[in-house]
Design a protein around this motif. Structure first.
Motif, PDB file in Angstrom:
ATOM      1  N   PHE A  89       0.376  -5.156   9.397  1.00 31.22           N
ATOM      2  CA  PHE A  89       1.184  -4.184   8.674  1.00 31.22           C
ATOM      3  C   PHE A  89       2.601  -4.111   9.216  1.00 31.22           C
ATOM      4  O   PHE A  89       2.842  -4.249  10.407  1.00 31.22           O
ATOM      5  N   GLY A  90       3.524  -3.855   8.312  1.00 34.33           N
ATOM      6  CA  GLY A  90       4.887  -3.546   8.693  1.00 34.33           C
ATOM      7  C   GLY A  90       5.004  -2.082   9.081  1.00 34.33           C
ATOM      8  O   GLY A  90       4.046  -1.317   8.962  1.00 34.33           O
ATOM      9  N   LEU A 120       3.682   0.933   2.701  1.00 34.74           N
ATOM     10  CA  LEU A 120       3.388  -0.054   3.732  1.00 34.74           C
ATOM     11  C   LEU A 120       3.188  -1.424   3.108  1.00 34.74           C
ATOM     12  O   LEU A 120       2.549  -1.559   2.070  1.00 34.74           O
ATOM     13  N   GLN A 170       0.729   5.351   1.366  1.00 38.80           N
ATOM     14  CA  GLN A 170      -0.012   6.321   2.161  1.00 38.80           C
ATOM     15  C   GLN A 170       0.657   7.673   2.016  1.00 38.80           C
ATOM     16  O   GLN A 170       1.758   7.894   2.518  1.00 38.80           O
ATOM     17  N   GLN A 221      -5.074  -8.276   8.250  1.00 35.74           N
ATOM     18  CA  GLN A 221      -3.813  -7.924   7.614  1.00 35.74           C
ATOM     19  C   GLN A 221      -2.914  -7.284   8.668  1.00 35.74           C
ATOM     20  O   GLN A 221      -3.325  -6.368   9.362  1.00 35.74           O
ATOM     21  N   PHE A 245      -4.166   0.918  -2.261  1.00 28.41           N
ATOM     22  CA  PHE A 245      -3.709  -0.419  -2.648  1.00 28.41           C
ATOM     23  C   PHE A 245      -2.820  -0.358  -3.879  1.00 28.41           C
ATOM     24  O   PHE A 245      -3.132   0.335  -4.847  1.00 28.41           O
ATOM     25  N   GLY A 281      -5.637   8.170   3.258  1.00 26.76           N
ATOM     26  CA  GLY A 281      -5.778   6.769   3.601  1.00 26.76           C
ATOM     27  C   GLY A 281      -4.792   5.935   2.809  1.00 26.76           C
ATOM     28  O   GLY A 281      -3.955   6.461   2.077  1.00 26.76           O
ATOM     29  N   LEU A 282      -4.908   4.651   2.948  1.00 28.78           N
ATOM     30  CA  LEU A 282      -3.998   3.754   2.258  1.00 28.78           C
ATOM     31  C   LEU A 282      -4.505   3.446   0.859  1.00 28.78           C
ATOM     32  O   LEU A 282      -5.682   3.155   0.655  1.00 28.78           O
ATOM     33  N   TYR A 285       0.849  -1.179   0.000  1.00 34.08           N
ATOM     34  CA  TYR A 285       0.000   0.000   0.000  1.00 34.08           C
ATOM     35  C   TYR A 285       0.894   1.241   0.000  1.00 34.08           C
ATOM     36  O   TYR A 285       2.057   1.195   0.403  1.00 34.08           O
ATOM     37  N   TYR A 338      -0.933  -7.102  -4.879  1.00 31.36           N
ATOM     38  CA  TYR A 338      -1.266  -8.216  -3.988  1.00 31.36           C
ATOM     39  C   TYR A 338      -0.649  -9.498  -4.525  1.00 31.36           C
ATOM     40  O   TYR A 338      -0.736  -9.780  -5.726  1.00 31.36           O
TER      41      TYR A 338
END
Lengths: 110, 120
Positions: free
Chosen positions: B111-112, B91, B37, B109, B45, B42-43, B35, B48
């Motif tokens: 997140f890192g 992210l 940001q 999910q 996408f 917001g995040l 993602y 995937y």
């Protein structure tokens, strides 16, 4: 129209009060709904997920979902200064993608 | 156990340079997401990966962006000829495979910490 919209904030509440966060979504086929908390400079962490109409409570947090109105909310009871963060609403349709709102920043005043 | 890790935590680069961002998912998580940001947003996408299936690249904003996932674990997001509008926090998230054994992952999910990219 954005896929997921949140009340813009910032939202300032006194310690001990209820913080109310709102989110609407455009895809009527959405199935899963999430609230993430993101502290400044940190990554998002999941605090609530909800899949069915009604309320779901977890500690001081209550998520409410109304699919007919395409609306999901988060209530934070007995707000604490440690709740000060940005809250992100995320919605998933029938695949794996999450659509995120821009977030609402909450500040809890001691 | 260990969470999702990302490196570097911060990257400052000059416009036109290429950058590589790394993500190490939680062990056993077959689904991996990237993602972006931007400040106050917001995040968004980007891409995937799920096991050995073809990745969903539909969120990549331009052909300057690419990602790969080697051996079903570590992923690298590459941005070529960086532009100032690429400045953002990138992210990575991972999740378990679907309980049905099918394509869809379970919901949570993780997140890192993200990579903050600044393009001068």
């Amino acid at each position: 129209q954005k896929e997921v919209e949140q009340n813009s904030g910032p939202l300032s509440v006194p310690e001990g009060a209820i913080a109310s966060l709102n989110c609407t979504y455009s895809d009527r086929g959405s199935q899963s709904f999430f609230w993430y908390r993101q502290y400044s400079g940190k990554s998002p962490e999941l605090i609530m997920s909800i899949y069915s109409n009604g309320d779901k409570e977890d500690g001081r947090f209550t998520a409410q979902l109304n699919k007919a109105s395409q609306y999901v909310s988060l209530l934070i009871r007995d707000s604490q200064p440690s709740d000060s963060a940005t809250y992100l609403c995320a919605v998933r349709a029938n695949d794996y993608k999450l659509s995120f709102g821009a977030g609402t920043t909450v500040t809890v005043r001691a | 156990g260990a969470g999702v890790s990302q490196s570097p935590s911060n990257k400052v680069t000059e416009k036109g340079k290429d950058v590589e961002l790394r993500c190490d998912p939680i062990s056993g998580h077959t689904a991996l997401y990237w993602y972006r940001q931007s400040l106050g947003q917001g995040l968004e996408f980007l891409i995937y990966f799920q096991g050995n299936s073809a990745p969903d690249k539909s969120g990549l904003p331009s052909d300057r962006f690419s990602a790969e996932r080697t051996g079903g674990s570590v992923s690298t997001l590459t941005i070529q000829r960086t532009q100032q509008e690429d400045s953002a926090v990138y992210l990575c998230a991972s999740s378990l495979p679907g309980t049905s054994g099918g394509v869809l992952p379970t919901d949570t999910q993780y997140f890192g910490p993200g990579t903050r990219l600044t393009v001068l």
